[in-house]
Design a protein around this motif. Structure first.
Motif, PDB file in Angstrom:
ATOM      1  N   TYR A 135       0.799  -1.226   0.000  1.00 41.90           N
ATOM      2  CA  TYR A 135       0.000   0.000   0.000  1.00 41.90           C
ATOM      3  C   TYR A 135       0.837   1.285   0.000  1.00 41.90           C
ATOM      4  CZ  TYR A 135      -3.373  -3.529   1.318  1.00 41.90           C
ATOM      5  OH  TYR A 135      -4.117  -4.664   1.358  1.00 41.90           O
ATOM      6  N   THR A 136       0.310   2.224  -0.720  1.00 44.29           N
ATOM      7  CA  THR A 136       0.897   3.559  -0.799  1.00 44.29           C
ATOM      8  C   THR A 136      -0.080   4.530  -0.154  1.00 44.29           C
ATOM      9  OG1 THR A 136       2.024   3.015  -2.840  1.00 44.29           O
ATOM     10  CG2 THR A 136       1.716   5.341  -2.393  1.00 44.29           C
ATOM     11  N   SER A 137       0.434   5.452   0.617  1.00 42.72           N
ATOM     12  CA  SER A 137      -0.411   6.438   1.297  1.00 42.72           C
ATOM     13  C   SER A 137       0.274   7.808   1.257  1.00 42.72           C
ATOM     14  CB  SER A 137      -0.695   5.992   2.732  1.00 42.72           C
ATOM     15  OG  SER A 137       0.520   5.625   3.378  1.00 42.72           O
ATOM     16  N   THR A 138       0.625   8.224   0.060  1.00 46.28           N
ATOM     17  CA  THR A 138       1.358   9.478  -0.118  1.00 46.28           C
ATOM     18  C   THR A 138       0.619  10.658   0.504  1.00 46.28           C
ATOM     19  OG1 THR A 138       2.202   8.592  -2.203  1.00 46.28           O
ATOM     20  CG2 THR A 138       2.508  10.949  -1.812  1.00 46.28           C
ATOM     21  N   HIS A 139      -0.677  10.708   0.323  1.00 44.87           N
ATOM     22  CA  HIS A 139      -1.472  11.826   0.841  1.00 44.87           C
ATOM     23  C   HIS A 139      -1.362  11.922   2.363  1.00 44.87           C
ATOM     24  CE1 HIS A 139      -3.955   8.262   0.838  1.00 44.87           C
ATOM     25  NE2 HIS A 139      -4.833   8.840   1.652  1.00 44.87           N
ATOM     26  N   TRP A 140      -1.325  10.794   3.054  1.00 47.28           N
ATOM     27  CA  TRP A 140      -1.184  10.828   4.515  1.00 47.28           C
ATOM     28  C   TRP A 140       0.207  11.303   4.915  1.00 47.28           C
ATOM     29  CZ3 TRP A 140      -3.620   5.351   4.949  1.00 47.28           C
ATOM     30  CH2 TRP A 140      -5.015   5.458   4.898  1.00 47.28           C
ATOM     31  N   ALA A 141       1.205  10.893   4.146  1.00 46.75           N
ATOM     32  CA  ALA A 141       2.578  11.345   4.429  1.00 46.75           C
ATOM     33  C   ALA A 141       2.695  12.857   4.245  1.00 46.75           C
ATOM     34  CB  ALA A 141       3.568  10.612   3.534  1.00 46.75           C
ATOM     35  N   LEU A 142       2.075  13.379   3.203  1.00 50.50           N
ATOM     36  CA  LEU A 142       2.113  14.833   2.969  1.00 50.50           C
ATOM     37  C   LEU A 142       1.363  15.589   4.067  1.00 50.50           C
ATOM     38  CD1 LEU A 142       1.644  14.824  -0.889  1.00 50.50           C
ATOM     39  CD2 LEU A 142       3.729  15.415   0.379  1.00 50.50           C
ATOM     40  N   GLU A 143       0.257  15.027   4.528  1.00 48.12           N
ATOM     41  CA  GLU A 143      -0.472  15.650   5.633  1.00 48.12           C
ATOM     42  C   GLU A 143       0.381  15.667   6.901  1.00 48.12           C
ATOM     43  OE1 GLU A 143      -4.191  13.555   5.952  1.00 48.12           O
ATOM     44  OE2 GLU A 143      -4.897  14.332   4.024  1.00 48.12           O
ATOM     45  N   GLU A 144       1.099  14.577   7.163  1.00 42.45           N
ATOM     46  CA  GLU A 144       1.973  14.532   8.340  1.00 42.45           C
ATOM     47  C   GLU A 144       3.135  15.514   8.185  1.00 42.45           C
ATOM     48  OE1 GLU A 144       3.483  14.104  11.918  1.00 42.45           O
ATOM     49  OE2 GLU A 144       1.576  13.197  11.334  1.00 42.45           O
ATOM     50  N   ALA A 145       3.662  15.652   6.986  1.00 41.02           N
ATOM     51  CA  ALA A 145       4.732  16.637   6.752  1.00 41.02           C
ATOM     52  C   ALA A 145       4.238  18.038   7.084  1.00 41.02           C
ATOM     53  CB  ALA A 145       5.212  16.567   5.302  1.00 41.02           C
ATOM     54  N   LYS A 146       3.020  18.337   6.686  1.00 49.34           N
ATOM     55  CA  LYS A 146       2.436  19.643   7.007  1.00 49.34           C
ATOM     56  C   LYS A 146       2.316  19.818   8.516  1.00 49.34           C
ATOM     57  CE  LYS A 146      -1.681  22.457   6.315  1.00 49.34           C
ATOM     58  NZ  LYS A 146      -3.043  22.502   5.766  1.00 49.34           N
ATOM     59  N   ARG A 147       1.870  18.769   9.217  1.00 49.75           N
ATOM     60  CA  ARG A 147       1.771  18.849  10.685  1.00 49.75           C
ATOM     61  C   ARG A 147       3.141  19.100  11.306  1.00 49.75           C
ATOM     62  NH1 ARG A 147      -2.438  15.219   9.929  1.00 49.75           N
ATOM     63  NH2 ARG A 147      -1.147  13.349  10.010  1.00 49.75           N
ATOM     64  N   GLN A 148       4.173  18.428  10.783  1.00 47.87           N
ATOM     65  CA  GLN A 148       5.525  18.644  11.306  1.00 47.87           C
ATOM     66  C   GLN A 148       5.953  20.099  11.107  1.00 47.87           C
ATOM     67  OE1 GLN A 148       7.666  16.411  12.945  1.00 47.87           O
ATOM     68  NE2 GLN A 148       5.833  15.145  13.025  1.00 47.87           N
ATOM     69  N   LEU A 149       5.695  20.644   9.924  1.00 48.87           N
ATOM     70  CA  LEU A 149       6.129  22.012   9.610  1.00 48.87           C
ATOM     71  C   LEU A 149       5.320  23.075  10.343  1.00 48.87           C
ATOM     72  CD1 LEU A 149       6.793  21.624   5.791  1.00 48.87           C
ATOM     73  CD2 LEU A 149       8.490  21.869   7.620  1.00 48.87           C
ATOM     74  N   GLN A 150       4.141  22.707  10.809  1.00 54.10           N
ATOM     75  CA  GLN A 150       3.295  23.660  11.526  1.00 54.10           C
ATOM     76  C   GLN A 150       3.147  23.304  12.999  1.00 54.10           C
ATOM     77  OE1 GLN A 150      -0.304  23.653   9.133  1.00 54.10           O
ATOM     78  NE2 GLN A 150       0.575  25.106   7.696  1.00 54.10           N
ATOM     79  N   GLY A 151       3.960  22.386  13.480  1.00 53.45           N
ATOM     80  CA  GLY A 151       3.874  21.919  14.862  1.00 53.45           C
ATOM     81  C   GLY A 151       4.579  22.827  15.845  1.00 53.45           C
ATOM     82  N   GLU A 152       4.772  22.308  17.056  1.00 51.50           N
ATOM     83  CA  GLU A 152       5.305  23.118  18.151  1.00 51.50           C
ATOM     84  C   GLU A 152       6.728  23.605  17.919  1.00 51.50           C
ATOM     85  OE1 GLU A 152       6.922  20.231  21.553  1.00 51.50           O
ATOM     86  OE2 GLU A 152       4.800  19.891  21.098  1.00 51.50           O
ATOM     87  N   ARG A 153       7.497  22.930  17.080  1.00 57.84           N
ATOM     88  CA  ARG A 153       8.882  23.350  16.829  1.00 57.84           C
ATOM     89  C   ARG A 153       9.046  24.154  15.543  1.00 57.84           C
ATOM     90  NH1 ARG A 153      13.469  21.806  19.813  1.00 57.84           N
ATOM     91  NH2 ARG A 153      12.925  20.360  21.451  1.00 57.84           N
ATOM     92  N   GLN A 154       7.929  24.519  14.917  1.00 61.11           N
ATOM     93  CA  GLN A 154       8.031  25.317  13.702  1.00 61.11           C
ATOM     94  C   GLN A 154       8.674  26.670  13.995  1.00 61.11           C
ATOM     95  OE1 GLN A 154       4.635  27.185  11.916  1.00 61.11           O
ATOM     96  NE2 GLN A 154       3.446  27.031  13.809  1.00 61.11           N
ATOM     97  N   ARG A 155       9.333  27.188  12.989  1.00 61.07           N
ATOM     98  CA  ARG A 155       9.893  28.535  13.080  1.00 61.07           C
ATOM     99  C   ARG A 155       9.181  29.374  12.037  1.00 61.07           C
ATOM    100  NH1 ARG A 155      16.079  27.216  12.541  1.00 61.07           N
ATOM    101  NH2 ARG A 155      15.242  25.816  10.980  1.00 61.07           N
TER     102      ARG A 155
END
Length: 167
Positions: A135-155
């Motif tokens: 299985y491929t779940s690229t869309h979920w990976a991109l959503e998680e990348a967005k969460r990482q970039l907008q999370g508590e450690r974002q600058r």
């Protein structure tokens, strides 16, 4: 055989890039936010300052030898960097923060953005399995990348680039 075509994107244009036909049945769409499109050539701003999310597809559509090659690339990239921030660094105005994700049916966050320094990141990359699964779940990976970039450690300073590397 190209799975992904080049995105039509002009800096300063749309705030998202729309991708159709993702998922196993080509029935999922995603809007990828484009973050940090402003060009800033201010010579007083520190260079090499970015929040970077590496995403690795470990689904069966990728050969295991290619997973190994990509992980070796990630390892080599991290290894030569001189400005990776340690989690305990208080001045986070310059340097690199890294996140590592893999996906194969589900997304695995191996390193959250900015929570590992260089040595830990190298150990984490070494520990990622060099195998594939269904299985491929690229869309979920991109959503998680967005969460990482907008999370508590974002600058949020304008000179901090937001980068996603999808491999």
């Amino acid at each position: 055989n190209m799975e992904w075509s080049v995105f039509d994107y002009i800096p300063g244009g749309a705030e998202t890039v729309h991708v159709d036909n993702l998922g196993e049945n080509n029935d999922q769409d995603v809007d990828i936010p484009v973050i940090g499109t402003k060009e800033d050539d201010d010579p007083d701003k520190p260079c090499c300052t970015a929040d970077v999310v590496f995403i690795l597809d470990t689904s069966n559509s990728i050969l295991e030898k290619d997973v190994k090659l990509l992980l070796d690339f990630f390892h080599g990239f991290i290894e030569i960097q001189e400005k990776i921030l340690e989690p305990t660094t208080t001045d986070r105005s310059a340097g690199l923060q890294i996140s590592l994700l893999t996906y194969c049916g589900q997304v695995t966050v191996h390193a959250k953005l900015g929570e590992q320094g260089k040595a830990e990141l190298l150990d984490t990359i070494n520990a990622i399995p060099r195998k594939t699964c269904k299985y491929t779940s690229t869309h979920w990976a991109l959503e998680e990348a967005k969460r990482q970039l907008q999370g508590e450690r974002q600058r949020i300073a304008p000179h901090v680039r937001k980068i996603v590397v999808l491999a």
